[in-house]
Design a protein around this motif. Structure first.
Motif, mmCIF file in Angstrom:
data_model
loop_
_atom_site.group_PDB
_atom_site.id
_atom_site.type_symbol
_atom_site.label_atom_id
_atom_site.label_comp_id
_atom_site.label_asym_id
_atom_site.label_seq_id
_atom_site.Cartn_x
_atom_site.Cartn_y
_atom_site.Cartn_z
ATOM 1 N N SER A 198 -12.000 -67.943 0.186
ATOM 2 C CA SER A 198 -11.451 -69.427 0.250
ATOM 3 C C SER A 198 -12.438 -69.936 1.246
ATOM 4 C CB SER A 198 -10.067 -69.516 0.556
ATOM 5 O OG SER A 198 -9.862 -68.873 2.150
ATOM 6 N N LYS A 239 -15.462 -76.729 0.299
ATOM 7 C CA LYS A 239 -16.474 -77.031 -0.344
ATOM 8 C C LYS A 239 -17.012 -78.378 -0.347
ATOM 9 C CE LYS A 239 -17.297 -77.886 -5.540
ATOM 10 N NZ LYS A 239 -16.457 -77.750 -6.764
ATOM 11 N N ASP A 250 -13.676 -80.478 0.124
ATOM 12 C CA ASP A 250 -12.415 -79.980 -0.601
ATOM 13 C C ASP A 250 -12.150 -78.441 0.035
ATOM 14 O OD1 ASP A 250 -10.162 -79.596 -1.937
ATOM 15 O OD2 ASP A 250 -11.402 -78.954 -3.670
ATOM 16 N N TYR A 251 -11.000 -77.825 0.056
ATOM 17 C CA TYR A 251 -10.544 -76.603 0.445
ATOM 18 C C TYR A 251 -10.215 -75.881 -0.660
ATOM 19 C CZ TYR A 251 -9.028 -72.615 2.990
ATOM 20 O OH TYR A 251 -8.760 -71.341 3.235
ATOM 21 N N VAL A 252 -11.060 -74.608 -1.107
ATOM 22 C CA VAL A 252 -10.631 -74.123 -2.376
ATOM 23 C C VAL A 252 -10.277 -72.757 -2.089
ATOM 24 C CG1 VAL A 252 -12.101 -75.517 -3.843
ATOM 25 C CG2 VAL A 252 -13.096 -73.576 -2.868
ATOM 26 N N LYS A 253 -9.388 -71.966 -2.991
ATOM 27 C CA LYS A 253 -9.047 -70.665 -2.867
ATOM 28 C C LYS A 253 -9.478 -70.133 -4.370
ATOM 29 C CE LYS A 253 -5.226 -70.999 0.504
ATOM 30 N NZ LYS A 253 -3.854 -70.762 0.435
ATOM 31 N N THR A 254 -10.314 -69.086 -4.175
ATOM 32 C CA THR A 254 -10.560 -68.316 -5.225
ATOM 33 C C THR A 254 -10.231 -66.809 -5.340
ATOM 34 O OG1 THR A 254 -12.769 -67.791 -4.884
ATOM 35 C CG2 THR A 254 -12.453 -69.955 -5.951
ATOM 36 N N GLU A 255 -10.422 -65.867 -6.236
ATOM 37 C CA GLU A 255 -10.258 -64.632 -6.312
ATOM 38 C C GLU A 255 -11.234 -63.948 -5.193
ATOM 39 O OE1 GLU A 255 -10.351 -62.835 -10.091
ATOM 40 O OE2 GLU A 255 -9.005 -64.107 -10.874
ATOM 41 N N SER A 256 -12.408 -64.419 -5.332
ATOM 42 C CA SER A 256 -13.299 -63.893 -4.164
ATOM 43 C C SER A 256 -13.301 -64.395 -2.737
ATOM 44 C CB SER A 256 -14.742 -64.001 -4.871
ATOM 45 O OG SER A 256 -15.070 -65.536 -4.819
#
Length: 88
Positions: free
Chosen positions: A82, A85, A74-80
């Protein structure tokens, strides 16, 4: 073998040139489990498994092939930040 989520597929499709080959590698560790990595491969080996993903190609060495079975990427974007995964 390897399953890409829509987000991962779109990110790879927009990031890779049509001639690029993406190597996905799995390394088994004793206590730490399996580690995964991805990199651009310039010259795949003759014994690599090549998977055509329509807009790009993925290569996997024979050893990693068994460790990558049914792996979701998966490709995820978070506040900290991207990134990709690797998981079940």
């Amino acid at each position: 073998m390897v399953n890409f989520t829509q987000a991962a597929f779109q990110k790879l499709e927009s990031s890779l040139d049509p001639t690029d080959v993406l190597r996905i590698r799995a390394t088994a560790g004793a206590c730490s489990g399996v580690s995964y990595s991805m990199e651009i491969e310039e010259d795949p080996d003759n014994n690599d498994v090549i998977i055509d993903q329509h807009s790009f190609k993925v290569c996997v060495d024979p050893y990693s092939k068994y460790l990558l079975k049914d792996l979701n990427i998966d490709y995820v974007k978070t506040e900290s930040g991207s990134g990709f995964k690797f998981g079940d």
